[in-house]
Design an enzyme around this catalytic site. Structure first.
Site, PDB file in Angstrom:
ATOM      1  N   GLU A  64       0.824  -1.251   0.089  1.00  0.00           N
ATOM      2  CA  GLU A  64       0.198   0.179  -0.074  1.00  0.00           C
ATOM      3  C   GLU A  64       0.799   1.242  -0.060  1.00  0.00           C
ATOM      4  OE1 GLU A  64      -2.625  -0.851  -1.129  1.00  0.00           O
ATOM      5  OE2 GLU A  64      -4.070  -1.240   0.236  1.00  0.00           O
ATOM      6  N   THR A 120      -5.253   6.354  -5.741  1.00  0.00           N
ATOM      7  CA  THR A 120      -5.545   6.566  -4.427  1.00  0.00           C
ATOM      8  C   THR A 120      -4.678   7.770  -3.743  1.00  0.00           C
ATOM      9  OG1 THR A 120      -6.054   4.543  -3.893  1.00  0.00           O
ATOM     10  CG2 THR A 120      -5.160   5.579  -1.893  1.00  0.00           C
TER      11      THR A 120
HETATM   12  N1  HSE Z   1      -8.773   4.610   3.128  1.00  0.00           N
HETATM   13  C1  HSE Z   1      -7.862   4.693   1.946  1.00  0.00           C
HETATM   14  C2  HSE Z   1      -8.455   5.821   1.079  1.00  0.00           C
HETATM   15  C3  HSE Z   1      -8.627   3.249   0.996  1.00  0.00           C
HETATM   16  O1  HSE Z   1      -9.682   6.207   1.031  1.00  0.00           O
HETATM   17  O2  HSE Z   1      -7.615   6.663   0.746  1.00  0.00           O
HETATM   18  C4  HSE Z   1      -8.020   3.287  -0.420  1.00  0.00           C
HETATM   19  O3  HSE Z   1      -8.348   2.236  -1.146  1.00  0.00           O
END
Ligand code: HSE
Length: 309
Positions: A131, A183
């Site tokens: 991530e 993201t």
């Molecule tokens: N919590 C993260 C975001 C998840 O919303 O940026 C990304 O999949």
């Protein structure tokens, strides 16, 4: 540990945030999922092959599954290598935890090939390196539900404190408009300061949602799926977002919102019929706009990454 042994796993898509729980809540779904085959090699190093057409990097240091496996390998003394083949069905940049599925699937498979020596929490920690590579942040709200299955609360990422919640018997409708939202970009548009009144509303909703899940109280789940912090900023990245929400409510859903960082949108419903009607309503909106899209009607996946062979 047997060299040349291989294992095939199914790594599910995940819906992070669950509307109000930015970076702290998420659940796994039955569809879509990635298929991954991992083979243990005697020769050190990681070989990655993508059997899909998304053009993802195959060098281990640039691949989310590769860096997750590297983090795992750093903690073992025996020099081993891995050969990984990935058949992605979760499109990158969909908001459905595509990078999490690759990283989580790889470390779960590696752990089994090594004789099941790590805890689920260790595996989450390794997969979080993926991530970091994908979005710049080690958030665990896709990784944890992907590995544990069901619905998870990440009370804290540093140090990790993961709480598994019961999976409400709800149906999930997802629409994935065919645009890509990274993201990292969807995070960069968020404000770093928030108002106390908004924070109060948000933590009331998060607590309400968790209580609603624990008590299987659909009305409370419905009232609590409200996001006053993130959705107002991110929804502008998703064509037709407000219309999708309104039409889904009218079709009988309990509510929902952006899946992870988008552009996918998810809605929860208490029956399969309503979930089907919600998916149809979502589809109608994108058909009217003329935007290519996929829809899924699925359920919460209580198992997480599953071994196939
Ligand atoms: N919590 C993260 C975001 C998840 O919303 O940026 C990304 O999949």
């Amino acid at each position: 540990m047997r060299y040349n042994q291989s294992i095939q796993v199914k790594a599910p898509a995940t819906v992070a945030n669950m509307v109000c729980g930015f970076d702290v809540l998420g659940f796994a779904v039955r569809e879509p999922y990635d298929l991954m085959t991992l083979r243990l090699r005697e020769e050190p190093g990681i070989l990655i092959r993508h059997k899909d057409s998304f053009g993802l990097p195959e060098a281990a240091t640039e691949n989310v599954a590769g860096v997750a496996l590297m983090a795992l390998m750093e903690t073992i003394n025996t020099p081993v290598g891995f050969e990984l083949s990935i058949e992605k069905q979760i499109k990158p940049g969909s908001g459905l935890g595509s990078s999490a599925a690759s990283a989580a699937g790889a470390v779960v498979a590696a752990n089994l090939l090594l004789g099941d020596i790590f805890s689920k929490e260790d595996l989450v920690r390794f997969a979080m390196h993926g991530e970091k590579l994908a979005s710049g942040v080690k958030h665990a709200d896709n990784i944890a539900p992907c590995i544990y299955g069901g619905t998870t609360l990440i009370r804290s990422a540093f140090p990790l404190d993961i709480i598994t919640l019961p999976s409400p018997e709800l149906y999930v409708s997802i629409v994935h408009p065919q645009i890509e939202v990274k993201t990292a970009d969807a995070r960069s548009i968020l404000r770093q300061q928030i108002l106390l009144k908004d924070a109060i509303r948000q933590w009331g909703n998060i607590a309400g949602l968790v209580a609603g899940i624990l008590q299987n109280d659909h009305g409370l789940i419905e009232r609590s799926m409200e996001d006053v912090l993130i959705e107002p900023a991110r929804s502008i990245l998703i064509p037709g977002f407000d219309k999708i929400k309104q039409a889904s409510k009218a079709a009988g859903s309990l509510g929902g919102g952006i899946s992870g960082s988008g552009p996918s949108v998810f809605m929860l419903s208490d029956t399969a019929e309503k979930a089907g009607a919600v998916a149809q309503a979502m589809q109608d909106i994108y058909q009217a706009i003329g935007l290519e899209h996929y829809t899924y009607v699925t359920t919460i996946n209580a198992s997480g990454v599953e071994v196939l062979a």
